[in-house]
Structures are given as structure tokens and as C-alpha cells.
Write a protein that holds these residues in place. Structure first.
Motif, PDB file in Angstrom:
ATOM      1  N   VAL A  11       0.836  -1.191   0.000  1.00  0.00           N
ATOM      2  CA  VAL A  11       0.000   0.000   0.000  1.00  0.00           C
ATOM      3  C   VAL A  11       0.876   1.248   0.000  1.00  0.00           C
ATOM      4  O   VAL A  11       1.690   1.441   0.891  1.00  0.00           O
ATOM      5  CB  VAL A  11      -0.930   0.028   1.225  1.00  0.00           C
ATOM      6  N   PRO A  12       0.731   2.099  -1.013  1.00  0.00           N
ATOM      7  CA  PRO A  12       1.538   3.315  -1.067  1.00  0.00           C
ATOM      8  C   PRO A  12       1.092   4.315  -0.012  1.00  0.00           C
ATOM      9  O   PRO A  12      -0.068   4.365   0.370  1.00  0.00           O
ATOM     10  CB  PRO A  12       1.283   3.859  -2.478  1.00  0.00           C
ATOM     11  N   LYS A  13       2.038   5.119   0.464  1.00  0.00           N
ATOM     12  CA  LYS A  13       1.712   6.173   1.409  1.00  0.00           C
ATOM     13  C   LYS A  13       1.118   7.349   0.649  1.00  0.00           C
ATOM     14  O   LYS A  13       1.644   7.762  -0.378  1.00  0.00           O
ATOM     15  CB  LYS A  13       2.974   6.620   2.155  1.00  0.00           C
ATOM     16  N   LEU A  14       0.030   7.887   1.167  1.00  0.00           N
ATOM     17  CA  LEU A  14      -0.621   9.018   0.508  1.00  0.00           C
ATOM     18  C   LEU A  14       0.050  10.309   0.948  1.00  0.00           C
ATOM     19  O   LEU A  14       0.155  10.583   2.135  1.00  0.00           O
ATOM     20  CB  LEU A  14      -2.109   9.063   0.858  1.00  0.00           C
ATOM     21  N   GLU A  15       0.487  11.093  -0.031  1.00  0.00           N
ATOM     22  CA  GLU A  15       1.044  12.401   0.267  1.00  0.00           C
ATOM     23  C   GLU A  15      -0.106  13.367   0.554  1.00  0.00           C
ATOM     24  O   GLU A  15      -1.183  13.249  -0.001  1.00  0.00           O
ATOM     25  CB  GLU A  15       1.883  12.904  -0.911  1.00  0.00           C
ATOM     26  N   ARG A  16       0.143  14.336   1.393  1.00  0.00           N
ATOM     27  CA  ARG A  16      -0.927  15.225   1.816  1.00  0.00           C
ATOM     28  C   ARG A  16      -1.369  16.251   0.778  1.00  0.00           C
ATOM     29  O   ARG A  16      -2.543  16.550   0.697  1.00  0.00           O
ATOM     30  CB  ARG A  16      -0.521  15.941   3.116  1.00  0.00           C
ATOM     31  N   GLY A  18      -2.807  18.121  -2.494  1.00  0.00           N
ATOM     32  CA  GLY A  18      -3.707  17.683  -3.563  1.00  0.00           C
ATOM     33  C   GLY A  18      -5.011  17.131  -3.022  1.00  0.00           C
ATOM     34  O   GLY A  18      -5.093  16.704  -1.872  1.00  0.00           O
ATOM     35  N   PRO A  19      -6.071  17.138  -3.868  1.00  0.00           N
ATOM     36  CA  PRO A  19      -7.377  16.611  -3.441  1.00  0.00           C
ATOM     37  C   PRO A  19      -7.263  15.142  -3.008  1.00  0.00           C
ATOM     38  O   PRO A  19      -6.644  14.334  -3.695  1.00  0.00           O
ATOM     39  CB  PRO A  19      -8.235  16.762  -4.703  1.00  0.00           C
ATOM     40  N   LEU A  20      -7.883  14.822  -1.897  1.00  0.00           N
ATOM     41  CA  LEU A  20      -7.777  13.470  -1.347  1.00  0.00           C
ATOM     42  C   LEU A  20      -8.321  12.427  -2.314  1.00  0.00           C
ATOM     43  O   LEU A  20      -7.726  11.364  -2.483  1.00  0.00           O
ATOM     44  CB  LEU A  20      -8.526  13.410  -0.014  1.00  0.00           C
ATOM     45  N   ARG A  21      -9.441  12.726  -2.983  1.00  0.00           N
ATOM     46  CA  ARG A  21     -10.028  11.741  -3.889  1.00  0.00           C
ATOM     47  C   ARG A  21      -9.063  11.391  -5.024  1.00  0.00           C
ATOM     48  O   ARG A  21      -9.021  10.247  -5.479  1.00  0.00           O
ATOM     49  CB  ARG A  21     -11.353  12.249  -4.450  1.00  0.00           C
ATOM     50  N   ASP A  22      -8.276  12.382  -5.474  1.00  0.00           N
ATOM     51  CA  ASP A  22      -7.318  12.127  -6.549  1.00  0.00           C
ATOM     52  C   ASP A  22      -6.166  11.263  -6.062  1.00  0.00           C
ATOM     53  O   ASP A  22      -5.684  10.383  -6.788  1.00  0.00           O
ATOM     54  CB  ASP A  22      -6.774  13.443  -7.106  1.00  0.00           C
ATOM     55  N   ARG A  23      -5.728  11.507  -4.836  1.00  0.00           N
ATOM     56  CA  ARG A  23      -4.620  10.717  -4.291  1.00  0.00           C
ATOM     57  C   ARG A  23      -5.049   9.273  -4.030  1.00  0.00           C
ATOM     58  O   ARG A  23      -4.280   8.336  -4.244  1.00  0.00           O
ATOM     59  CB  ARG A  23      -4.084  11.380  -3.024  1.00  0.00           C
ATOM     60  N   VAL A  24      -6.283   9.096  -3.565  1.00  0.00           N
ATOM     61  CA  VAL A  24      -6.802   7.743  -3.353  1.00  0.00           C
ATOM     62  C   VAL A  24      -6.939   7.032  -4.700  1.00  0.00           C
ATOM     63  O   VAL A  24      -6.582   5.855  -4.831  1.00  0.00           O
ATOM     64  CB  VAL A  24      -8.147   7.790  -2.612  1.00  0.00           C
ATOM     65  N   TYR A  25      -7.439   7.750  -5.694  1.00  0.00           N
ATOM     66  CA  TYR A  25      -7.562   7.180  -7.046  1.00  0.00           C
ATOM     67  C   TYR A  25      -6.206   6.707  -7.556  1.00  0.00           C
ATOM     68  O   TYR A  25      -6.072   5.583  -8.055  1.00  0.00           O
ATOM     69  CB  TYR A  25      -8.148   8.238  -7.980  1.00  0.00           C
ATOM     70  N   GLU A  26      -5.180   7.544  -7.451  1.00  0.00           N
ATOM     71  CA  GLU A  26      -3.844   7.185  -7.930  1.00  0.00           C
ATOM     72  C   GLU A  26      -3.291   5.980  -7.172  1.00  0.00           C
ATOM     73  O   GLU A  26      -2.658   5.096  -7.759  1.00  0.00           O
ATOM     74  CB  GLU A  26      -2.891   8.375  -7.799  1.00  0.00           C
ATOM     75  N   ALA A  27      -3.513   5.950  -5.857  1.00  0.00           N
ATOM     76  CA  ALA A  27      -3.020   4.829  -5.056  1.00  0.00           C
ATOM     77  C   ALA A  27      -3.689   3.520  -5.474  1.00  0.00           C
ATOM     78  O   ALA A  27      -3.026   2.493  -5.646  1.00  0.00           O
ATOM     79  CB  ALA A  27      -3.267   5.099  -3.572  1.00  0.00           C
ATOM     80  N   THR A  33      -2.647  -1.705 -11.241  1.00  0.00           N
ATOM     81  CA  THR A  33      -1.686  -1.822 -12.336  1.00  0.00           C
ATOM     82  C   THR A  33      -0.590  -2.823 -12.019  1.00  0.00           C
ATOM     83  O   THR A  33      -0.180  -3.609 -12.880  1.00  0.00           O
ATOM     84  CB  THR A  33      -1.059  -0.448 -12.644  1.00  0.00           C
ATOM     85  N   THR A  34      -0.106  -2.789 -10.789  1.00  0.00           N
ATOM     86  CA  THR A  34       0.971  -3.702 -10.383  1.00  0.00           C
ATOM     87  C   THR A  34       0.444  -5.078  -9.974  1.00  0.00           C
ATOM     88  O   THR A  34       1.230  -5.963  -9.637  1.00  0.00           O
ATOM     89  CB  THR A  34       1.758  -3.105  -9.210  1.00  0.00           C
ATOM     90  N   VAL A  54      -7.856   6.664   5.258  1.00  0.00           N
ATOM     91  CA  VAL A  54      -8.802   7.714   4.876  1.00  0.00           C
ATOM     92  C   VAL A  54     -10.221   7.246   5.206  1.00  0.00           C
ATOM     93  O   VAL A  54     -10.428   6.102   5.616  1.00  0.00           O
ATOM     94  CB  VAL A  54      -8.702   8.035   3.367  1.00  0.00           C
ATOM     95  N   SER A  55     -11.187   8.138   5.007  1.00  0.00           N
ATOM     96  CA  SER A  55     -12.580   7.751   5.197  1.00  0.00           C
ATOM     97  C   SER A  55     -13.067   6.992   3.972  1.00  0.00           C
ATOM     98  O   SER A  55     -12.386   6.921   2.946  1.00  0.00           O
ATOM     99  CB  SER A  55     -13.450   9.001   5.408  1.00  0.00           C
ATOM    100  N   ARG A  56     -14.283   6.462   4.046  1.00  0.00           N
ATOM    101  CA  ARG A  56     -14.822   5.682   2.925  1.00  0.00           C
ATOM    102  C   ARG A  56     -15.218   6.545   1.732  1.00  0.00           C
ATOM    103  O   ARG A  56     -15.242   6.065   0.604  1.00  0.00           O
ATOM    104  CB  ARG A  56     -16.023   4.856   3.407  1.00  0.00           C
ATOM    105  N   GLN A  57     -15.547   7.820   1.973  1.00  0.00           N
ATOM    106  CA  GLN A  57     -16.045   8.659   0.893  1.00  0.00           C
ATOM    107  C   GLN A  57     -15.046   8.813  -0.266  1.00  0.00           C
ATOM    108  O   GLN A  57     -15.424   8.589  -1.430  1.00  0.00           O
ATOM    109  CB  GLN A  57     -16.447  10.040   1.429  1.00  0.00           C
ATOM    110  N   PRO A  58     -13.789   9.187  -0.024  1.00  0.00           N
ATOM    111  CA  PRO A  58     -12.867   9.298  -1.161  1.00  0.00           C
ATOM    112  C   PRO A  58     -12.593   7.960  -1.834  1.00  0.00           C
ATOM    113  O   PRO A  58     -12.333   7.907  -3.037  1.00  0.00           O
ATOM    114  CB  PRO A  58     -11.593   9.887  -0.550  1.00  0.00           C
ATOM    115  N   VAL A  59     -12.685   6.862  -1.074  1.00  0.00           N
ATOM    116  CA  VAL A  59     -12.530   5.535  -1.669  1.00  0.00           C
ATOM    117  C   VAL A  59     -13.703   5.264  -2.608  1.00  0.00           C
ATOM    118  O   VAL A  59     -13.509   4.773  -3.730  1.00  0.00           O
ATOM    119  CB  VAL A  59     -12.443   4.440  -0.577  1.00  0.00           C
TER     120      VAL A  59
END
Length: 225
Positions: A11-16, A18-27, A33-34, A54-59
Motif C-alpha cells: 500500500v503506497p503512502k498518501l502524500e498530503r 492535492g485533493p484526497l479523492r485524486d490521491r486515493v484514485y492514484e493509489a 496496475t501492479t 482515509v474515510s470511505r467517501q474518497p474511496v
């Protein structure tokens, strides 16, 4: 092991920033992909939220976006699942990849300078070391970097933009055959470097076409567990 089945440390560490939903999407996209998250795997919002802190909403928002882009299937009354690509989907994507990368190889042979060729040689050496160490993740990442560098050396921005759109899916399809392709893939890379160095556009095109076709056939012929 948790039911999402994520390997330890995957699980990658989320950087703070940027919008949380975008960071969750990228993670999540990187995990898919991998193949840390496998095709067909059930994606539980609460567990993914726990993994990512994170909370469930951005997921939920990320899963909806991934569904729109074809990475995730949302099934009524069942939930979210990593998409399982069909053989036809893979064939179409890898065929397009062959067209794009063959042209990139031709242009690279016409325009590459000594510095660019040196980068290709360095990436090839690193890739060979990864294969020798049976480090599949590193080999896949280096393979992507090698092809991206050829695309950069081609010097065609439109071609590079199109290639970027399929890059992650190429990695997705390449991962299960990376070990099977092994050293042969990097031997083929060496041949391409030689053709580019010699500014042999026709040879570079032919070698890249053969190389990507080998990967396509390997994917279709892969052993299934």
C-alpha cells in the motif's frame, strides 16, 4: 491476511498535498496496475479506507472513477471488483501499442542523441540486473521506463500523449508475463538500442514491432493458475 489480500508493504503512502479523492484514485490505480490487487478481486470500501488511512467517501469516489475508466466493475448488490480483462481487450490494446511504439522506434532512430542512447543503455543494464535477481516489480517498472524513453527520444508530442494513455494498461498486461519474457525481452531491447544508435529507422521499426508482438503472444499464451 486481510480479505482485500494486499501484500505486506504494497500500500503506497498518501502524500498530503492535492485533493484526497485524486490521491486515493492514484493509489488504487497503482495497486491494480501492479496487480497487488488482482483481476476479479473484491474491493471492500471499508478495508481499502483502513489500508489507506482515509474515510470511505474518497474511496467510494475513486472506485466510481475507476469504474468509468474500466479498471473496476461495480456490480449491483455485490460491490466493486477489479476488472478482469478479456482476451479481446488485451489483444486490441497490445495491437495499438505495437503501432505506436514501432513508429516511436523509427523516430528515435532518426533523432536520438548520444545522451539519450546512454540512458537507454543504462536502463537496459538495470533491467538485466532485475531479471537476474528475479525482481519482477523492478523489471516491469524498468521496462516501462525504457519504452517511455524511446517515446521521448522520438520527439513527437502527439505520439507521446497517445502512448501515455495506454501506458498503464500495457504495464497491467505485461506484469503477468514479465518473468516468462525475462532476459529475452532485454536482449530484444539491446537490439533496438543498436538499431537506434546506427540510425537504422527500418531496422528499429521492425525490431520494435517484433518485440511488442512477442509480448502480445506471451500474454495470450500465458499459463493460467
Amino acid at each position: 491476511m486481510l480479505s482485500t489480500g494486499l501484500p505486506q508493504g504494497a500500500v503506497p503512502k498518501l502524500e498530503r498535498p492535492g485533493p484526497l479523492r485524486d490521491r486515493v484514485y492514484e493509489a488504487l490505480l497503482e495497486l491494480i496496475t501492479t496487480r497487488a490487487l488482482q483481476p476479479g478481486q473484491h474491493l471492500v470500501e471499508s478495508e481499502l479506507a483502513g489500508h489507506l488511512g482515509v474515510s470511505r467517501q474518497p474511496v467510494r469516489e475513486a472506485l466510481q472513477r475507476l469504474n468509468t475508466e474500466g479498471w473496476v466493475d461495480l456490480r449491483p448488490a455485490q460491490g466493486a471488483f477489479v476488472h478482469e480483462p478479456t482476451e479481446e481487450e488485451a489483444d486490441q490494446l497490445l495491437t495499438v501499442r505495437t503501432l505506436l511504439e514501432a513508429e516511436a522506434a523509427r523516430l528515435a532512430a532518426a533523432h536520438a542523441d548520444s545522451a539519450g542512447i546512454a540512458v537507454l543503455e543504462s536502463l537496459c543494464t538495470e533491467g538485466e540486473k532485475a531479471v537476474a535477481a528475479d525482481d519482477v516489480d523492478a523489471a516491469v517498472a524498468l521496462n516501462a521506463r525504457f519504452h517511455a524513453k524511446i517515446m521521448e527520444l522520438a520527439g513527437n508530442a502527439v505520439l507521446a500523449e497517445l502512448a501515455a494513455q495506454v501506458d498503464r494498461r500495457v504495464r497491467w498486461y505485461y506484469t503477468p508475463v514479465a518473468r516468462q519474457r525475462g532476459q529475452q525481452s532485454w536482449t530484444e531491447h539491446r537490439g533496438m538500442i543498436a538499431a537506434i544508435t546506427e540510425r537504422d529507422e527500418q531496422r528499429a521499426t521492425e525490431l520494435m514491432r517484433e518485440h511488442t508482438e512477442h509480448t502480445r503472444r506471451s500474454y495470450h499464451g500465458r499459463q493460467r493458475s
